[in-house]
Design an enzyme around this catalytic site. Structure first.
Site, PDB file in Angstrom:
ATOM      1  N   ASP A  32      -1.869  36.936  54.225  1.00 42.61           N
ATOM      2  CA  ASP A  32      -1.818  37.943  55.292  1.00 42.61           C
ATOM      3  C   ASP A  32      -0.542  37.819  56.120  1.00 42.61           C
ATOM      4  O   ASP A  32      -0.219  36.737  56.624  1.00 42.61           O
ATOM      5  CB  ASP A  32      -3.030  37.780  56.220  1.00 42.61           C
ATOM      6  CG  ASP A  32      -4.326  38.103  55.510  1.00 42.61           C
ATOM      7  OD1 ASP A  32      -4.748  39.261  55.567  1.00 42.61           O
ATOM      8  OD2 ASP A  32      -4.902  37.194  54.873  1.00 42.61           O
ATOM      9  N   ASP A  42       1.282  31.947  51.467  1.00 43.79           N
ATOM     10  CA  ASP A  42       0.269  32.469  52.365  1.00 43.79           C
ATOM     11  C   ASP A  42       0.062  33.938  51.966  1.00 43.79           C
ATOM     12  O   ASP A  42       0.857  34.488  51.190  1.00 43.79           O
ATOM     13  CB  ASP A  42       0.799  32.349  53.801  1.00 43.79           C
ATOM     14  CG  ASP A  42      -0.078  33.064  54.787  1.00 43.79           C
ATOM     15  OD1 ASP A  42      -1.268  32.730  54.852  1.00 43.79           O
ATOM     16  OD2 ASP A  42       0.426  33.970  55.494  1.00 43.79           O
ATOM     17  N   ASP A  58       3.728  32.912  57.565  1.00 40.53           N
ATOM     18  CA  ASP A  58       4.142  33.719  58.726  1.00 40.53           C
ATOM     19  C   ASP A  58       3.528  33.208  60.032  1.00 40.53           C
ATOM     20  O   ASP A  58       4.021  33.525  61.101  1.00 40.53           O
ATOM     21  CB  ASP A  58       3.733  35.194  58.547  1.00 40.53           C
ATOM     22  CG  ASP A  58       2.224  35.372  58.580  1.00 40.53           C
ATOM     23  OD1 ASP A  58       1.527  34.640  57.853  1.00 40.53           O
ATOM     24  OD2 ASP A  58       1.739  36.231  59.348  1.00 40.53           O
TER      25      ASP A  58
HETATM   26  O1  LIG Z   1      -2.451  34.459  56.756  1.00 45.75           O
HETATM   27  P1  LIG Z   1      -3.584  34.087  55.857  1.00 45.75           P
HETATM   28  O2  LIG Z   1      -3.422  34.656  54.466  1.00 45.75           O
HETATM   29  O3  LIG Z   1      -3.904  32.622  55.839  1.00 45.75           O
HETATM   30  O4  LIG Z   1      -4.914  34.859  56.418  1.00 45.75           O
HETATM   31  C1  LIG Z   1      -5.563  34.452  57.554  1.00 45.75           C
HETATM   32  C2  LIG Z   1      -6.381  35.486  58.261  1.00 45.75           C
HETATM   33  O5  LIG Z   1      -7.344  36.038  57.456  1.00 45.75           O
HETATM   34  C3  LIG Z   1      -5.537  36.529  58.935  1.00 45.75           C
HETATM   35  O6  LIG Z   1      -4.807  35.983  60.024  1.00 45.75           O
HETATM   36 MG   LIG Z   2      -0.437  34.665  57.214  1.00 45.71          MG
END
Ligand SMILES: O=P(O)(O)OC[C@H](O)CO
Ligand SMILES: [Mg+2]
Length: 235
Positions: free
Chosen positions: A16, A14, A179
């Site tokens: 963010d 992942d 996360d």
């Molecule tokens: O956690 P990610 O990388 O899937 O990003 C998702 C959104 O843009 C932020 O929560």
């Molecule tokens: Mg994330």
């Protein structure tokens, strides 16, 4: 010899809140917007939004806070954009992320990114971290045509599994790092193993479905998953 949890051959990250510390920017901006409505942003709402595609998270935001009559999900996205655009390029890499990515890359383990972020935000967030993201075999973004629905749908992880060399890779051979509750659920929906590295403020009831929960990527032990061991002296 200790038993291996699952014989992993491929890893999906992942982005963010897992590789880079961008979740704090979303939190800050959402606190500012809600303050105008005399409301506070809390972690139970954060838990429902994080990891999702922008428009899906925006709908949760305006509906859960009861402000949808005054602010539409679309207008909320426009409003937060000015603030996010200047914040994202300043983001830092999360502890342990650089070491783990470099280790897996150097030992020939195929790695990629699967994020809810769309292309424009991805470019802003990774501006200063091109060296690290260039080690990824591929990146699947939230606005990819194959990602019909955001996490917790498995779409983004299944697309990521397909794009490895020799793909689609058997999901049981893939380890996902996440996360967010929606992301952990998406990985399980895709039939993959998942290591959760949650923010300590996230309610621990969200930890249950993860195969392993760590407080930092620094605590990850690749050998437990049949992956090449880290050098003891690596930092
Ligand atoms: O956690 P990610 O990388 O899937 O990003 C998702 C959104 O843009 C932020 O929560
Ligand atoms: Mg994330």
């Amino acid at each position: 010899m200790a038993t291996v949890k699952a014989p992993i051959t491929h890893v999906i990250f992942d982005m963010d809140g897992l590789l880079i510390d961008t979740e704090k920017f979303y939190t800050e901006v959402q606190e500012i917007i809600l303050a105008r409505y005399n409301k506070t942003f809390d972690w139970s709402l954060k838990a429902k939004m994080m990891g999702k595609k922008a428009i899906e998270a925006a709908r949760v935001f305006v509906e859960d806070t009861g402000i949808s009559d005054s602010l539409s999900a679309e207008d909320f996205l426009v409003e937060r954009e000015d603030m996010l655009r200047t914040m994202f390029p300043t983001c830092e890499v999360m502890p342990g992320a650089r070491r783990l990515i470099q280790h897996l890359h150097a030992t020939g383990v195929p790695i990629c990114v699967a994020t809810g972020s769309h292309r424009r935000h991805f470019d802003l967030k990774t501006q200063r971290h091109g060296d690290l993201f260039s080690l990824m075999h591929h990146v699947v973004l939230g606005d990819d045509p194959e990602v019909k629905q955001g996490k917790p749908s498995p779409d983004v992880f299944l697309a990521a599994a397909k794009r490895f060399e020799g793909g689609p890779i058997d999901p049981s051979k893939i380890l996902v790092f996440e996360d967010a509750p929606s992301g952990v659920q998406a990985a399980k929906n895709a039939g993959m193993s998942v290591v959760m590295v949650p923010d300590p403020r996230l309610d621990s009831s969200y930890h249950k479905i993860a195969d392993q929960v760590l407080s930092s990527l620094l605590d990850f032990n690749p050998s437990e998953w049949g992956l090449p061991p880290l050098e003891k002296e690596a930092s």
